[in-house]
Scaffold this motif. Structure first.
Motif, short mmCIF file in Angstrom:
data_model
loop_
_atom_site.label_atom_id
_atom_site.label_comp_id
_atom_site.label_asym_id
_atom_site.label_seq_id
_atom_site.Cartn_x
_atom_site.Cartn_y
_atom_site.Cartn_z
N UNK A 1 -1.65 8.41 -2.32
CA UNK A 1 -2.05 7.29 -1.24
C UNK A 1 -0.57 7.22 -0.66
N UNK A 2 -1.35 7.15 1.07
CA UNK A 2 0.16 6.71 1.84
C UNK A 2 -0.01 5.47 2.60
N UNK A 3 1.37 4.48 2.46
CA UNK A 3 1.40 3.46 3.05
C UNK A 3 1.73 3.28 4.19
N UNK A 4 1.28 2.52 5.37
CA UNK A 4 2.16 3.59 6.89
C UNK A 4 2.19 1.44 7.05
N UNK A 5 3.62 1.17 7.62
CA UNK A 5 3.74 -0.61 7.74
C UNK A 5 4.90 -0.59 8.69
N UNK A 6 4.81 -1.63 9.03
CA UNK A 6 6.13 -1.81 9.36
C UNK A 6 7.39 -1.43 8.85
N UNK A 7 8.29 -0.72 9.05
CA UNK A 7 10.00 0.69 8.88
C UNK A 7 9.12 1.86 7.81
N UNK A 8 7.74 2.23 8.33
CA UNK A 8 7.52 3.56 8.31
C UNK A 8 6.23 4.02 7.41
N UNK A 9 6.78 4.96 6.21
CA UNK A 9 5.08 5.40 5.86
C UNK A 9 5.60 5.72 4.38
N UNK A 10 4.90 5.11 3.47
CA UNK A 10 5.79 4.72 2.08
C UNK A 10 4.69 5.17 1.27
N UNK A 11 5.54 5.82 0.19
CA UNK A 11 4.75 6.72 -1.16
C UNK A 11 5.21 5.89 -2.02
N UNK A 12 4.48 5.56 -3.35
CA UNK A 12 4.56 4.73 -4.44
C UNK A 12 5.29 6.38 -5.36
#
Lengths: 355, 355, 355, 355
Positions: free
Chosen positions: D273-284
């Protein structure tokens, strides 16, 4: 004695015009920005401050700029509604032309630019599809062209802008031609590039929603839309356009062939930095189109210049720019009417064919 | 009238010299390449063809170039053995200097450049640590500087060149100062940047092997080496250098702080293209240092120019370049002797301290 | 005394049946595989060797297996054409049912399973949409469900198999229901999951090609196809299915909301290994569906078991499986006819609505 | 009749013991957890609730458990201080043994386990280096073993735990043997695996800091440390261990050969999973060791079981576990004293050799 430099004028100093002006002033070694024109007072003052000290003449009137001594080439970066008119005037004044996309939001008007250019085959007339000058897209194209993925068959591409809560795009929608003409025109041009410039569209269908900007409905536009473009010869492009991205600009493309696939920017990033912090690993992405394609614009300026000076072939045909508008307009119409739109193998629009 | 441009001369037209010359000629809007010098006939002919048409004067003798009318700044891109001498001559001739790294492979000789520069504080004298001008490194530094990772504590960095089976590096090793001075100097400079320019080294230890180029042993050099650099104040840098990479250039860095980490290029790539093919998904990486850092070199040229013209502070102290050589030489010695090398808090080398 | 274990029988021991049998035998702690049935001699012999030693009774006849003493649950993993019939028989025999997807390639037949299940509300009857049990999909769903991306609006998903040059899929196409029913059923189910199980389809359109298997045309099927599924309420799913991937299985999904996006497997990989070699950096990806979703199947077996033993709510409604077949069949028809297919807000198929 | 299952007892039900117990109870089809032992009342009560219902006998006394009827194998998951003693007792009682790492924090004590095992060559005695059972590490090893990277020469590995602000690790440090023995033992074992189980260490050097837990100094331990391990034959391992990661567990490894490189987890992630959100793309990323290696532990249980039942060769030699402790202790000592520690080619510690 130093070799001659191309003498360039730039029409329009809005968001894109300022960039073009600066690229030709500072980052195009073989060109010289000699003139700009703008009817806008604020833009005029900007030019006084940033361009005049470097010897650039500022005109309020485009026609006057065309008469600037020894002017050889014009960048048309004005509002879309005058692209075609200004391009044609420049052609008729015997100038090379780099015209911002789209030539027009109308297919017929776009075609008039092609017609004008045809009469002056010695001139370089190019519609500024910046992605064609992006290193990654070129690398992908070259790999495909070298046979790495077999026969290209399915093309997926998206132009997705970051959410702009200011409502700018609502006002803009009145003249933009709609999201498929404004945004997806790039993806359509890419499809024509990767599938072959002379690919003939067979059918077009699309759907859209207004997820964050319901006010777009008054201009019959959407903030998110998807479309399918079938080409004769067993090729399909499917595209997505959006003005709702949270993280930033997300323009990505896949070209799927019978033996492989190349992708461009399916894992977006601004640079090579990763941030490890509570919550995970994060990377930033470009916040807008220019953040992603700045270097492509610079390449475009340099290559257009070289084409003019050395009489080189341009990287794409001007007729392709009309095809792109045609497909973009059909997608926009399909979104508004719900209809699937069909074309015959010569490009003429038809009722749905017998299957 | 256009604002003045910095009048630059470039000494040496080898691999790096050609690049510097071109950057100042074509990609540095506020500078003007007016002269070059090279004692080498092949390089001279190259300049005849590529630079002379643009009005650049070519000298066979460096001292003659220094007398070129109105010359304001010099890029020293000659062989390492004359870096210091040429830099000092330029300083004494009242020119700004951008000197390729390292100032010298000797700490003492490096220091003579600093001493010369001190006498002419109005001049801009900079050692060309190109990574300081790379967008990704700058972004990482700014994020760290803004507190994003807490207090930086552990630094890992590597400079790893692609395998060059030609044996070039064996001959090169005779004068390069060794792999730690030639390659790791960049990583050491980065450590000094991220940990603070005035960080004092406490101990140095290293180990190396000759995995693919046993002939390096005759120059007491290695093709792969790792080292640990301890700094006073509870900071550790550990580094790896190699000339054996299969895929291409791999220069990556991590800065680990008490509250997070930033990484640069731990997932290397040439561009945004991925290739899906039998065997998996592949991406290419830069094949050499210039492939990775071209834009950083261009930034460097532009910023050095701006610093000279506008009397701006340079992004780094010249004394740091001496520190980097000192640490690089200590790592090289530690590799050869097997010893751990210690320094006191004033930077003086000592026998191992009481713990 | 150890708590009771669910007594499970498995119908069909083909590719999927063998996997289900082994999962219930070896990797489902709270279940016990007590019986299997297969009319196929080769499968029967396989069961003699691999299952019988562990106390599993083998039946040639499904109806006989249903009479196995104390049998509590049945996994229907036979050929698609008997899914519905076997599921209904099991329900009528008062067994819990885990039925492989799709319930049927016919909407009407699929509905008969729902009807049968409705009469026995104490039974757990589930269609095996394995992706619902995949950790990554669940994580994505939970993040969306927690509001991380705002209101989900656009859904992109693809099921793309590796090219199988054996021609297996040509023969298979005769009974598979077509690529949208066979492959995209997963993506459709995911769309219903992420958009809400009761989302109502508004229109369906699609296009397909036969890029590598022209023989599929005799079954009116394609090897690559794209489709758009509009839902009432301003939601759009667009999907791609293919049997032509070079690198391996590529099943990826994006859910785009008004405030963010979650993606699953847009950067595919088999594991955490990267290979650096001449040509670049490579990673392998799963070669088939099971390679990607093995653990999801195991989770499915364990959770189905827990639901039966502890009378827990199943993670999805059985009616959703009928909706998925309905949409899949409409996509397949749209591909064959070229028509756009419309539904009213109650799910009834209509001529195109007035806009 | 079902084939026999291995009858396993588990000593210790702390953090790791609970996991081992559950794996053998629920996820090891060919084994049967028949007994556990723990002197701890809380653990005893946990076992009453979670294990006893499944027929597991609970002992307060380890020696009593060893007498459990038909017990065939023992998992030693007690505190490190009794690993060796319990392992030896189990061997002498003729049980197979899976002993948690390290055998002991003392080289000599570790050796006593090897000595005991040697007298019972029919028994399977294994130190639980879980990474050896991780799919990614195995894939990397197999690729190296197949010659994909040429001759492995440089090995980089790190074990980095997420910051635990509770101070747990300060208390733990009193008995852990120190960060190199507790954490890096895994990396050392991997180095011995990839470089060859019989690789002989030549020198060891290291440095550490207490960046977040100064209280560790009273146990002569650090929260971040780096070390270099030279092996005879031109091989170098360099390692990093930390208890200060912000994002989660970061255990990554690179093996660099003369013709390529394989990496494991240099781009960490929890799932796809990748999360696209304000600030960029994040993965846990995994938050702890078990989050990263759960499946490896399950594989370990299954393979140990198979080795016992089918008399198969274990994947690693027990002597390697002593080597790993030896190198870990030397790294820890080098960190505390600042010395570089040398060994001759037979493994005997020496003063620094003549070079």
């Amino acid at each position: 004695m130093a070799p001659p430099r191309l003498r360039v004028g730039c029409a329009g100093l809005g968001r894109m015009g300022k960039r073009h002006a600066r690229h030709f002033l500072e980052r195009t070694a073989r060109a010289e920005l000699v003139a700009v024109s703008t009817p806008d007072e604020t833009e005029f003052q900007w030019a006084r401050q940033h361009l005049e000290p470097y010897g650039v003449t500022i005109y309020k009137d485009y026609d006057q700029m065309l008469k600037h001594e020894d002017l050889e080439a014009v960048v048309v970066a004005s509002v879309t509604t005058v692209h075609a008119e200004q391009a044609i005037k420049a052609i008729n004044a015997n100038k090379h032309v780099l015209c911002e996309k789209p030539l027009s939001t109308s297919v017929e008007v776009s075609q008039t630019v092609v017609d004008a250019a045809r009469k002056r085959p010695h001139l370089k007339v190019m519609c500024a599809f910046s992605r064609r000058f992006d290193d990654s897209y070129r690398d992908a194209f070259n790999k495909m062209d070298a046979g790495l993925i077999g026969r290209p068959s399915i093309f997926r591409s998206q132009t997705c802008d970051m959410l702009d809560p200011s409502g700018f795009f609502v006002a803009y929608a009145e003249f933009s031609g709609g999201i498929f003409v404004d945004c997806s025109i790039h993806d359509i041009d890419l499809a024509l590039w990767f599938f072959g410039q002379d690919s003939m569209v067979k059918s077009v269908v699309s759907s859209g929603i207004t997820a964050v900007q319901p006010a777009l409905q008054k201009h019959k536009d959407c903030d998110n839309a998807v479309g399918i473009v079938e080409f004769y010869g067993g090729k399909i492009a499917y595209i997505y356009c959006s003005r709702m991205m949270a993280a930033g600009q997300e323009d990505s493309t896949e070209i799927i062939g019978t033996e492989g696939k190349v992708t461009v920017n399916t894992q977006p990033m601004s640079n090579l930095v990763n941030i490890y912090e509570p919550g995970g690993i994060r990377r930033e992405i470009p916040q807008n189109y220019y953040g992603r394609f700045e270097q492509a614009f610079v390449n475009e300026a340099n290559e257009f210049t070289a084409a003019c000076l050395d009489d080189l072939k341009l990287p794409m045909k001007l007729t392709g720019a009309v095809q792109a508008v045609k497909i973009g307009c059909a997608l926009q119409e399909a979104m508004v009417t719900g209809n699937k739109i069909w074309f015959d193998e010569t490009g003429v629009r038809i009722e749905r064919p017998q299957l």
